[in-house]
Design a protein around this motif. Sequence first.
Motif, PDB file in Angstrom:
ATOM      1  N   ARG A   7     -44.050 125.298 -47.362  1.00 11.46           N
ATOM      2  CA  ARG A   7     -43.853 124.353 -46.244  1.00 11.46           C
ATOM      3  C   ARG A   7     -42.428 123.818 -46.166  1.00 11.46           C
ATOM      4  O   ARG A   7     -42.004 123.335 -45.119  1.00 11.46           O
ATOM      5  CB  ARG A   7     -44.792 123.157 -46.385  1.00 11.46           C
ATOM      6  N   GLY A   8     -41.712 123.820 -47.292  1.00 11.14           N
ATOM      7  CA  GLY A   8     -40.353 123.311 -47.294  1.00 11.14           C
ATOM      8  C   GLY A   8     -39.840 123.031 -48.696  1.00 11.14           C
ATOM      9  O   GLY A   8     -40.591 123.063 -49.666  1.00 11.14           O
ATOM     10  N   ALA A  26     -33.855 116.185 -48.628  1.00  9.89           N
ATOM     11  CA  ALA A  26     -33.989 117.530 -48.075  1.00  9.89           C
ATOM     12  C   ALA A  26     -32.692 117.953 -47.396  1.00  9.89           C
ATOM     13  O   ALA A  26     -31.933 117.117 -46.906  1.00  9.89           O
ATOM     14  CB  ALA A  26     -35.140 117.586 -47.077  1.00  9.89           C
ATOM     15  N   ASP A  31     -38.222 120.221 -43.301  1.00 12.00           N
ATOM     16  CA  ASP A  31     -38.861 120.356 -44.608  1.00 12.00           C
ATOM     17  C   ASP A  31     -39.460 119.023 -45.052  1.00 12.00           C
ATOM     18  O   ASP A  31     -40.598 118.961 -45.523  1.00 12.00           O
ATOM     19  CB  ASP A  31     -37.862 120.847 -45.653  1.00 12.00           C
ATOM     20  N   THR A  80     -44.090 132.242 -47.641  1.00  9.71           N
ATOM     21  CA  THR A  80     -43.106 131.429 -46.928  1.00  9.71           C
ATOM     22  C   THR A  80     -42.750 132.124 -45.623  1.00  9.71           C
ATOM     23  O   THR A  80     -42.047 133.128 -45.621  1.00  9.71           O
ATOM     24  CB  THR A  80     -41.860 131.206 -47.810  1.00  9.71           C
ATOM     25  N   LEU A  85     -35.897 129.745 -44.847  1.00  7.78           N
ATOM     26  CA  LEU A  85     -36.397 129.219 -46.113  1.00  7.78           C
ATOM     27  C   LEU A  85     -36.717 130.367 -47.067  1.00  7.78           C
ATOM     28  O   LEU A  85     -36.369 130.316 -48.250  1.00  7.78           O
ATOM     29  CB  LEU A  85     -37.628 128.344 -45.870  1.00  7.78           C
TER      30      LEU A  85
END
Length: 106
Positions: A7-8, A26, A31, A80, A85
């Motif tokens: 997710r981040g 972050a 994120d 991912t 990312l």
Amino acid sequence: MWLMSPRGFVSIVRKDCPPDHLLVRARRRQDLEALFPGANIIEGAGTDYRFRAAIPEAEVVGVISRELLDIDYANHKAATKDDELHDAYMSVWSAMARLQDGKPRR
């Protein structure tokens, strides 16, 4: 602590925040929003992470627990879906692979 979730990516530290809170930082706003929706995000506090939020410890523990319990994949990189990312995680994977004795399999 770095949390590298599908997710981040966030960095979690104890500094510049109230008691019983952790500072979650972050590189990308999305994120932080994906992992901590509704957080009061501060942008550009003059440090190396562009986005940050002071989050109660219990909420951080809850998010980390959720991330662990939501694992339904056999390969983190493949799970991912965000291309940027994913590419960043591949760079980290490669850097960490160099620490391993013997060549890792991709």
